[in-house]
Design a protein around this motif. Structure first.
Motif, PDB file in Angstrom:
ATOM      1  N   ILE A 228       0.553  -1.489   0.110  1.00  0.00           N
ATOM      2  CA  ILE A 228      -0.267   0.337   0.234  1.00  0.00           C
ATOM      3  C   ILE A 228       0.575   1.350  -0.290  1.00  0.00           C
ATOM      4  CG2 ILE A 228      -1.544   1.262   1.244  1.00  0.00           C
ATOM      5  CD1 ILE A 228      -3.012  -1.398   2.082  1.00  0.00           C
ATOM      6  N   GLY A 229       1.657   1.342   0.875  1.00  0.00           N
ATOM      7  CA  GLY A 229       2.569   2.314   0.496  1.00  0.00           C
ATOM      8  C   GLY A 229       3.921   2.440  -0.140  1.00  0.00           C
ATOM      9  N   LEU A 230       3.882   1.583  -1.083  1.00  0.00           N
ATOM     10  CA  LEU A 230       4.664   1.915  -2.568  1.00  0.00           C
ATOM     11  C   LEU A 230       3.866   2.251  -3.423  1.00  0.00           C
ATOM     12  CD1 LEU A 230       6.767  -1.855  -2.118  1.00  0.00           C
ATOM     13  CD2 LEU A 230       7.944   0.150  -1.574  1.00  0.00           C
ATOM     14  N   MET A 231       2.602   1.662  -3.374  1.00  0.00           N
ATOM     15  CA  MET A 231       1.473   2.459  -4.333  1.00  0.00           C
ATOM     16  C   MET A 231       1.370   3.828  -4.242  1.00  0.00           C
ATOM     17  SD  MET A 231      -1.630  -0.387  -4.887  1.00  0.00           S
ATOM     18  CE  MET A 231      -2.148  -0.961  -3.483  1.00  0.00           C
ATOM     19  N   ALA A 232       1.194   4.274  -3.050  1.00  0.00           N
ATOM     20  CA  ALA A 232       0.843   5.474  -2.500  1.00  0.00           C
ATOM     21  C   ALA A 232       2.254   6.127  -3.437  1.00  0.00           C
ATOM     22  CB  ALA A 232       1.088   5.913  -1.396  1.00  0.00           C
ATOM     23  N   LEU A 233       3.856   5.685  -3.033  1.00  0.00           N
ATOM     24  CA  LEU A 233       4.938   6.584  -3.402  1.00  0.00           C
ATOM     25  C   LEU A 233       4.409   6.832  -5.053  1.00  0.00           C
ATOM     26  CD1 LEU A 233       7.789   4.594  -1.210  1.00  0.00           C
ATOM     27  CD2 LEU A 233       6.529   7.483  -0.564  1.00  0.00           C
ATOM     28  N   ASP A 234       4.137   5.426  -5.934  1.00  0.00           N
ATOM     29  CA  ASP A 234       3.892   5.965  -6.799  1.00  0.00           C
ATOM     30  C   ASP A 234       3.003   7.436  -6.941  1.00  0.00           C
ATOM     31  OD1 ASP A 234       5.507   3.746  -7.688  1.00  0.00           O
ATOM     32  OD2 ASP A 234       4.122   2.188  -7.764  1.00  0.00           O
ATOM     33  N   GLU A 235       2.091   6.928  -6.422  1.00  0.00           N
ATOM     34  CA  GLU A 235       1.291   8.420  -7.273  1.00  0.00           C
ATOM     35  C   GLU A 235       1.971   9.404  -6.456  1.00  0.00           C
ATOM     36  OE1 GLU A 235      -1.965   7.600  -8.605  1.00  0.00           O
ATOM     37  OE2 GLU A 235      -2.056   6.142  -9.084  1.00  0.00           O
ATOM     38  N   LEU A 236       2.433   9.287  -5.571  1.00  0.00           N
ATOM     39  CA  LEU A 236       3.210  10.793  -5.258  1.00  0.00           C
ATOM     40  C   LEU A 236       4.694  11.154  -6.425  1.00  0.00           C
ATOM     41  CD1 LEU A 236       3.655  13.322  -3.130  1.00  0.00           C
ATOM     42  CD2 LEU A 236       5.320  11.639  -2.040  1.00  0.00           C
ATOM     43  N   PHE A 243      10.884  14.377  -3.692  1.00  0.00           N
ATOM     44  CA  PHE A 243      11.179  13.895  -2.318  1.00  0.00           C
ATOM     45  C   PHE A 243      12.061  12.248  -2.691  1.00  0.00           C
ATOM     46  CE2 PHE A 243       7.774  11.633  -4.679  1.00  0.00           C
ATOM     47  CZ  PHE A 243       8.127  10.221  -4.419  1.00  0.00           C
ATOM     48  N   HIS A 244      12.621  12.184  -2.373  1.00  0.00           N
ATOM     49  CA  HIS A 244      13.541  11.100  -1.860  1.00  0.00           C
ATOM     50  C   HIS A 244      13.812   9.953  -1.774  1.00  0.00           C
ATOM     51  CE1 HIS A 244      18.118   9.132  -2.549  1.00  0.00           C
ATOM     52  NE2 HIS A 244      17.586   8.694  -1.540  1.00  0.00           N
ATOM     53  N   ILE A 245      13.433   8.863  -1.518  1.00  0.00           N
ATOM     54  CA  ILE A 245      13.253   7.718  -0.337  1.00  0.00           C
ATOM     55  C   ILE A 245      14.279   6.949  -0.324  1.00  0.00           C
ATOM     56  CG2 ILE A 245      11.679   5.662  -0.082  1.00  0.00           C
ATOM     57  CD1 ILE A 245      10.094   8.046  -0.720  1.00  0.00           C
ATOM     58  N   GLU A 246      14.072   6.297   1.083  1.00  0.00           N
ATOM     59  CA  GLU A 246      14.986   5.918   1.593  1.00  0.00           C
ATOM     60  C   GLU A 246      14.626   4.904   2.358  1.00  0.00           C
ATOM     61  OE1 GLU A 246      17.920   6.347   1.604  1.00  0.00           O
ATOM     62  OE2 GLU A 246      19.257   8.197   1.301  1.00  0.00           O
ATOM     63  N   PHE A 247      14.816   3.268   1.460  1.00  0.00           N
ATOM     64  CA  PHE A 247      14.353   2.077   1.430  1.00  0.00           C
ATOM     65  C   PHE A 247      15.271   1.658   3.132  1.00  0.00           C
ATOM     66  CE2 PHE A 247      12.458   2.606  -2.344  1.00  0.00           C
ATOM     67  CZ  PHE A 247      10.517   2.338  -2.182  1.00  0.00           C
ATOM     68  N   PHE A 248      14.288   0.967   4.349  1.00  0.00           N
ATOM     69  CA  PHE A 248      15.696   0.266   4.943  1.00  0.00           C
ATOM     70  C   PHE A 248      14.887  -1.169   5.579  1.00  0.00           C
ATOM     71  CE2 PHE A 248      12.785   3.444   7.904  1.00  0.00           C
ATOM     72  CZ  PHE A 248      13.169   1.885   8.999  1.00  0.00           C
ATOM     73  N   GLY A 249      15.161  -2.555   6.322  1.00  0.00           N
ATOM     74  CA  GLY A 249      14.457  -3.104   6.759  1.00  0.00           C
ATOM     75  C   GLY A 249      14.653  -4.233   6.038  1.00  0.00           C
ATOM     76  N   THR A 250      15.075  -3.971   4.545  1.00  0.00           N
ATOM     77  CA  THR A 250      14.606  -5.479   4.621  1.00  0.00           C
ATOM     78  C   THR A 250      16.260  -5.503   3.421  1.00  0.00           C
ATOM     79  OG1 THR A 250      14.150  -6.911   2.617  1.00  0.00           O
ATOM     80  CG2 THR A 250      13.733  -4.534   2.535  1.00  0.00           C
ATOM     81  N   GLU A 251      16.992  -6.081   2.761  1.00  0.00           N
ATOM     82  CA  GLU A 251      18.338  -6.835   1.630  1.00  0.00           C
ATOM     83  C   GLU A 251      17.027  -6.933   0.118  1.00  0.00           C
ATOM     84  OE1 GLU A 251      21.298  -5.493   2.444  1.00  0.00           O
ATOM     85  OE2 GLU A 251      20.902  -6.495   5.098  1.00  0.00           O
ATOM     86  N   ASN A 252      15.953  -6.577   0.100  1.00  0.00           N
ATOM     87  CA  ASN A 252      15.875  -6.798  -1.088  1.00  0.00           C
ATOM     88  C   ASN A 252      15.806  -5.666  -1.738  1.00  0.00           C
ATOM     89  OD1 ASN A 252      15.461  -9.521  -1.081  1.00  0.00           O
ATOM     90  ND2 ASN A 252      13.000  -9.366   0.143  1.00  0.00           N
ATOM     91  N   ILE A 253      16.333  -5.243  -2.720  1.00  0.00           N
ATOM     92  CA  ILE A 253      16.810  -3.936  -3.213  1.00  0.00           C
ATOM     93  C   ILE A 253      15.486  -4.221  -4.191  1.00  0.00           C
ATOM     94  CG2 ILE A 253      18.112  -2.508  -4.843  1.00  0.00           C
ATOM     95  CD1 ILE A 253      20.703  -3.585  -3.216  1.00  0.00           C
ATOM     96  N   PHE A 254      14.813  -2.889  -5.037  1.00  0.00           N
ATOM     97  CA  PHE A 254      13.958  -3.065  -5.883  1.00  0.00           C
ATOM     98  C   PHE A 254      14.874  -3.006  -6.962  1.00  0.00           C
ATOM     99  CE2 PHE A 254      11.401  -1.414  -1.696  1.00  0.00           C
ATOM    100  CZ  PHE A 254      10.760  -2.711  -2.011  1.00  0.00           C
ATOM    101  N   SER A 255      14.583  -3.412  -8.468  1.00  0.00           N
ATOM    102  CA  SER A 255      15.258  -3.500  -9.506  1.00  0.00           C
ATOM    103  C   SER A 255      14.840  -1.684  -9.973  1.00  0.00           C
ATOM    104  CB  SER A 255      14.470  -3.929  -9.926  1.00  0.00           C
ATOM    105  OG  SER A 255      13.222  -3.891 -10.500  1.00  0.00           O
ATOM    106  N   SER A 256      13.829  -1.004 -10.022  1.00  0.00           N
ATOM    107  CA  SER A 256      13.506  -0.038 -10.045  1.00  0.00           C
ATOM    108  C   SER A 256      12.502   0.695 -10.318  1.00  0.00           C
ATOM    109  CB  SER A 256      12.868   0.305 -11.748  1.00  0.00           C
ATOM    110  OG  SER A 256      12.335  -0.360 -12.013  1.00  0.00           O
ATOM    111  N   THR A 257      12.548   1.899  -9.463  1.00  0.00           N
ATOM    112  CA  THR A 257      11.638   2.635  -8.846  1.00  0.00           C
ATOM    113  C   THR A 257      10.946   4.205  -9.876  1.00  0.00           C
ATOM    114  OG1 THR A 257      12.396   4.516  -7.639  1.00  0.00           O
ATOM    115  CG2 THR A 257      12.161   2.001  -6.276  1.00  0.00           C
ATOM    116  N   SER A 258       9.887   4.887  -9.548  1.00  0.00           N
ATOM    117  CA  SER A 258       9.484   5.822 -10.398  1.00  0.00           C
ATOM    118  C   SER A 258      10.199   7.219 -10.378  1.00  0.00           C
ATOM    119  CB  SER A 258       8.021   6.057 -10.909  1.00  0.00           C
ATOM    120  OG  SER A 258       7.163   5.833  -9.549  1.00  0.00           O
ATOM    121  N   TYR A 259      10.440   7.109  -9.025  1.00  0.00           N
ATOM    122  CA  TYR A 259      11.113   7.977  -8.172  1.00  0.00           C
ATOM    123  C   TYR A 259      12.452   8.470  -7.414  1.00  0.00           C
ATOM    124  CZ  TYR A 259       8.837   4.681  -4.745  1.00  0.00           C
ATOM    125  OH  TYR A 259       8.167   3.711  -4.453  1.00  0.00           O
ATOM    126  N   SER A 260      13.104   8.902  -6.978  1.00  0.00           N
ATOM    127  CA  SER A 260      14.244   8.697  -6.313  1.00  0.00           C
ATOM    128  C   SER A 260      14.506   7.949  -5.555  1.00  0.00           C
ATOM    129  CB  SER A 260      15.372  10.527  -5.699  1.00  0.00           C
ATOM    130  OG  SER A 260      16.608   9.919  -5.598  1.00  0.00           O
TER     131      SER A 260
END
Length: 279
Positions: A228-236, A243-260
């Motif tokens: 739900i949070g990821l979909m909200a960021l896509d809408e934002l 804005f810039h997102i600092e992901f944490f809490g998992t080692e799974n790095i997203f292959s790509s995002t539509s934002y910094s």
């Protein structure tokens, strides 16, 4: 154990039913007259990796009990074959607490002596403790309301059922104590989780101009509702790029995002504190 059900947390309900030994002290609380040297406090825990908040609280409790002179032993239930016992011991010391407690693998053949205190720490380990015979005391270290971890189904039902077992509950909040006592009729006491004041700093926010957001992306625990949070960021991102997102809490790095964005993986406390204060 032969079964057509392959999920090991589910089969704990039946795999540990036949533990032998005297049951003369079954389901009794320890005597107040017992000293720290009279028994070993055995903790039954799920397997663990780095970054587990629930495991941190368990290991912290073990450490403090050791400070007070109590001997503790930690049994890891259903440990995978991907890592050795020595690797888990290093993980415990590196990411959690410095404990003297012996770390061992739990098997269906484990028999606890009559002088032992057993502590369940999750719904599936509660069935192990309930099945054991002979301990002076059986406790349930309740850190959350686990039926809500799952969609309605086998796991939610079995998690709920553990609160009907004759286990004394040590709860990580007055809220959980109230549920265990009032809803399920359990003997329950609570403790308060503390706040680390080192996380509070001043004037260390990013000066880059973009709004910096920390996002806990531990997607494999479904109750985090990460999607739900990821979909909200896509809408934002459709509305602004400020804005810039600092992901944490998992080692799974997203292959790509539509934002910094940047993936920080699992962070030690000091690095996580710095990240929080920059965002």
């Amino acid at each position: 154990y032969a079964t057509t059900v392959k999920e090991i947390d589910l089969t704990a309900v039946v795999r540990f039913r036949e533990q032998s030994g005297t049951d003369s002290a079954h389901n009794k609380l320890p005597s107040k007259s017992m000293s720290a040297d009279d028994f070993c406090i055995n903790w039954i825990i799920p397997d663990f990796l780095a970054g587990g908040g629930g495991h941190m609280t368990i290991f912290r409790m073990v450490r403090w009990l050791e400070f007070f002179g109590y001997k503790c032993k930690i049994f890891v239930k259903d440990a995978g074959s991907d890592r050795s016992l020595e690797e888990r011991e290093r993980l415990l010391l590196q990411y959690y607490q410095v404990c003297r407690a012996e770390l061992v693998f739990l098997t269906e053949a484990t028999i606890f002596s009559a002088s032992d205190v057993l502590v369940a720490t999750s719904w599936d380990t509660a069935y192990v403790v309930n099945a054991a015979r002979g301990p002076a005391g059986k406790f349930y270290f309740v850190q959350d309301y686990e039926p809500m971890f799952y969609a309605m189904g086998s796991k939610a039902i079995l998690a709920d059922n553990t609160y009907k077992l004759e286990l004394a509950c040590i709860c990580a909040s007055p809220w959980l104590e109230s549920i265990m006592s009032n809803k399920y009729g359990r003997w329950a006491r609570s403790f308060m989780l503390s706040a680390d004041e080192n996380y509070v700093q001043q004037d260390v926010r990013s000066k880059s101009g973009k709004i910096k957001i920390a996002f806990y992306a531990r997607q494999h625990t479904t109750r985090r509702a990460v999607e739900i949070g990821l979909m909200a960021l896509d809408e934002l991102a459709k509305r602004t790029d400020n804005f810039h997102i600092e992901f944490f809490g998992t080692e799974n790095i997203f292959s790509s995002t539509s934002y910094s964005a940047n993936n920080n993986g699992i962070l030690p406390p000091e690095d996580l504190a710095k990240l929080y204060n920059e965002c």
